[in-house]
Design an enzyme around this catalytic site. Structure first.
Site, short mmCIF file in Angstrom:
data_model
loop_
_atom_site.label_atom_id
_atom_site.label_comp_id
_atom_site.label_asym_id
_atom_site.label_seq_id
_atom_site.Cartn_x
_atom_site.Cartn_y
_atom_site.Cartn_z
N LYS A 185 13.13 82.41 45.91
CA LYS A 185 11.68 82.54 45.81
C LYS A 185 11.11 82.94 47.16
O LYS A 185 11.35 82.29 48.17
CB LYS A 185 11.04 81.23 45.34
CG LYS A 185 9.52 81.31 45.24
CD LYS A 185 8.92 80.03 44.68
CE LYS A 185 7.40 80.06 44.73
NZ LYS A 185 6.79 78.82 44.19
N ASP A 201 8.97 72.12 44.16
CA ASP A 201 9.28 72.88 45.37
C ASP A 201 9.25 71.91 46.55
O ASP A 201 8.18 71.49 46.98
CB ASP A 201 8.25 73.99 45.60
CG ASP A 201 8.27 75.08 44.53
OD1 ASP A 201 8.77 74.82 43.42
OD2 ASP A 201 7.77 76.18 44.81
N LYS A 248 13.82 78.81 48.72
CA LYS A 248 12.49 79.40 48.86
C LYS A 248 12.19 79.61 50.33
O LYS A 248 12.49 78.75 51.16
CB LYS A 248 11.46 78.46 48.22
CG LYS A 248 10.00 78.88 48.38
CD LYS A 248 9.10 77.87 47.66
CE LYS A 248 7.63 78.12 47.97
NZ LYS A 248 6.75 77.15 47.27
#
Length: 226
Positions: A191, A95, A161
């Site tokens: 996400k 991430d 995300k």
């Protein structure tokens, strides 16, 4: 996802997260044990804790970690090397935080090249791109958020995300997830992370289009399902 998921269905969408700087190896071992008990998709820990998470999970648990965290203002090659080291240590998902300042300045080429450097360094590994949606919506506009999502897609990301969960601007919101879902059109995962503390929060974000949730309060969220 529309409607209320079962406990098992919701757990299977969760990255059970511990990114506090004061976390110890014992804390990570406890996180992994809880993750196994709850049946979550993965754990997400700081880069230095990846080996501990892998060891605690005996290699049978997906381990995500963060890169360029939490500011995103690291030099691109540093982000790439951080990602390479994390994967070598056993991380299965990365991430990364974008260059938020570049995005706010409208320098989308810089945002794209930053993502591409990490992408090329870890080909074949799931890459989630943290856009700090609350910052982009608060200091720019919806178009900027959509453009950054398009850039992430073009650069080879697997997910966009919402948030690090560490920025004072805030975390995930239904508005942001809706816009991000529209921008990527099902081609990438979305996400939601940051400030998701109840089952009501989680369900609203899933209904808005989130396909993964980053939770530090996983048990509380799951226990809140009626």
């Amino acid at each position: 996802m529309q409607g209320q998921p079962t406990r098992k269905q919701l757990a299977a969408l969760v990255d059970h997260t511990l990114l506090k700087s004061e976390a110890t190896h014992a804390d990570v071992a406890a996180l992994v044990a809880e993750a196994v008990e709850l049946g979550v998709y993965a754990v997400c820990v700081s880069p230095s804790m990846v080996p501990a998470a892998v060891e605690a999970g005996a290699g049978g648990l997906r381990v995500a970690t963060v890169v360029g965290f939490p500011s995103g203002e690291h030099v691109s090659i540093v982000k790439a090397q951080e990602a390479v080291q994390a994967v070598a240590s056993g991380a299965t998902e990365i991430d990364m935080v974008i260059a938020v300042g570049a995005a706010l300045a409208g320098d989308l080429d810089a945002v794209r090249s930053d993502i591409e450097m990490v992408r090329s360094a870890i080909a074949g590994v799931v890459l989630k791109v943290i856009v700090e949606s609350a910052v982009l919506l608060g200091q720019a506009n919806e178009r900027t958020l959509a453009e950054v999502c398009h850039v992430a897609e073009a650069a080879g990301a697997d997910f966009v995300k919402t948030s690090t969960g560490f920025h004072p601007a805030g975390g995930a919101s239904v508005r942001a997830v809706t816009l991000m879902t529209e921008a990527v059109g099902g081609r990438l995962g979305v996400k939601a992370s940051g400030g998701i503390r109840t089952a009501v929060d989680a369900i609203a974000l899933l209904d808005a289009g989130a396909t993964r949730l980053g939770l530090s309060s996983t048990r509380e969220v799951l226990d809140g399902l009626s």
